[in-house]
Design an enzyme around this catalytic site. Structure first.
Site, PDB file in Angstrom:
ATOM      1  N   HIS A  67       0.827  -1.213   0.000  1.00 50.19           N
ATOM      2  CA  HIS A  67       0.000   0.000   0.000  1.00 50.19           C
ATOM      3  C   HIS A  67       0.864   1.268   0.000  1.00 50.19           C
ATOM      4  O   HIS A  67       0.329   2.371  -0.042  1.00 50.19           O
ATOM      5  CB  HIS A  67      -1.026  -0.007   1.142  1.00 50.19           C
ATOM      6  CG  HIS A  67      -0.482   0.203   2.507  1.00 50.19           C
ATOM      7  ND1 HIS A  67      -0.354  -0.817   3.435  1.00 50.19           N
ATOM      8  CD2 HIS A  67      -0.029   1.322   3.113  1.00 50.19           C
ATOM      9  CE1 HIS A  67       0.142  -0.310   4.548  1.00 50.19           C
ATOM     10  NE2 HIS A  67       0.355   0.975   4.382  1.00 50.19           N
ATOM     11  N   ASP A 111      -0.085  -7.669   1.312  1.00 57.01           N
ATOM     12  CA  ASP A 111       0.404  -6.293   1.406  1.00 57.01           C
ATOM     13  C   ASP A 111       1.929  -6.302   1.561  1.00 57.01           C
ATOM     14  O   ASP A 111       2.460  -6.044   2.642  1.00 57.01           O
ATOM     15  CB  ASP A 111      -0.281  -5.607   2.597  1.00 57.01           C
ATOM     16  CG  ASP A 111      -0.077  -4.104   2.613  1.00 57.01           C
ATOM     17  OD1 ASP A 111       0.454  -3.573   1.619  1.00 57.01           O
ATOM     18  OD2 ASP A 111      -0.448  -3.474   3.624  1.00 57.01           O
ATOM     19  N   SER A 204       3.732   2.158   8.560  1.00 61.90           N
ATOM     20  CA  SER A 204       3.357   1.278   7.472  1.00 61.90           C
ATOM     21  C   SER A 204       4.611   0.862   6.730  1.00 61.90           C
ATOM     22  O   SER A 204       5.450   1.703   6.428  1.00 61.90           O
ATOM     23  CB  SER A 204       2.503   2.044   6.490  1.00 61.90           C
ATOM     24  OG  SER A 204       1.241   2.213   7.011  1.00 61.90           O
TER      25      SER A 204
END
Ligand SMILES: *[C@@H]1O[C@H](CO)[C@@H](O)[C@H](O)[C@H]1NC(C)=O
Ligand SMILES: *[C@@H]1O[C@H](CO)[C@@H](O)[C@H](O)[C@H]1NC(C)=O
Length: 247
Positions: A67, A111, A204
């Site tokens: 992402h 991911d 992230s």
């Protein structure tokens, strides 16, 4: 009224689906360059600029979350304070992004992304790759691990200048069953709601490091408290090796 509800719903959806993992709470500043694999990613997507964490896995490859894909990414290695230029920095552009071909943004599955660097990073005391787990040799619930990051994401620009770290525990997948698409074969559940003290979220794309090996990638959470969901790196060994061998 209807419009307001719709907006609220949309906002809730965005907040829930934007990478939940923002910052490390209950963490502490990492010792300078004690995590030489850490990478800070500057990402450009359309007219938006944001950042993610990542980690060096080979002199010319960084791993992060899918992402974090962008139109353009540059990688900063050897950083401790990202807002003050340091001698140790190596800034290298990414020439090719390899998001997992089955990355699913709605379900937040697969991911994981590999970034090929324009040139090899020079290994120094501040820059060194971290090993990955061997195939299907993943961590088990109960294991104490470390997460690290600067806490800058799309949602929050107010991250930390210096690298922060926190201890977290891999937990039973049961704690992540509230995340509707949680799949324990490819994901790790990290932290319990009771462990607020060692809560984090981590950037992230940043690593979950257990006994010196990168076992997970920060993927998403509910933004406020644990548990959080990490991509289980061992599940992707063959895809990773295939990309690394071919590039
Ligand atoms: C990296 O890419 C940017 C934007 O295209 C460019 O301005 C910069 O010169 C590049 N850096 C290197 C070291 O090639
Ligand atoms: C799941 O969600 C419910 C309702 O919000 C909550 O009561 C429960 O504690 C949650 N379970 C876990 C394991 O987080």
């Amino acid at each position: 009224m209807k419009l307001l509800c719709l907006l609220l719903l949309l906002l809730t959806f965005l907040l829930a689906h934007e990478t939940g993992a923002d910052e490390i709470l209950g963490g502490k500043e990492a010792r300078r360059h004690s995590r030489p694999y850490m990478a800070f990613l500057d990402i450009k997507l359309c007219n938006d600029l944001f950042s993610c964490g990542g980690f060096l896995i080979r002199n010319d490859f960084v791993m992060t979350a899918a992402h974090c894909v962008g139109d353009f990414i540059s990688v900063r290695l050897g950083a401790h304070n990202i807002n003050k230029r340091e001698e140790t920095w190596q800034i290298i552009n990414v020439t090719k992004q390899f998001p997992h071909p089955e990355y699913n943004a709605e379900r937040l599955l697969n991911d994981i992304m590999l970034l090929k660097l324009e040139k090899k990073a020079k290994q120094t005391t501040a820059v060194r790759p971290i090993p990955l787990p061997s195939t299907s040799n993943s961590v088990l619930p109960g294991k104490e691990c470390i997460i690290a990051g600067w806490g800058g994401t799309k949602l929050k620009s107010s991250g930390s200048d210096t690298l922060q770290e926190a201890e977290v525990r891999v937990t039973n997948p049961i704690y992540c069953k509230n995340f509707t698409c949680f799949d324990e074969r490819s994901l790790l559940c990290v932290g319990t709601p009771k462990s607020i003290k060692t809560t984090f979220s981590g950037d992230s794309g940043g690593p979950l490091v257990c006994s010196g090996v990168a076992h997970g990638i920060v993927s998403y959470g509910n933004n406020k408290y644990p548990p959080s969901v990490f991509t289980k790196i061992a599940h992707y060994s063959s895809w990773i090796n295939q990309i690394l061998n071919a590039n």
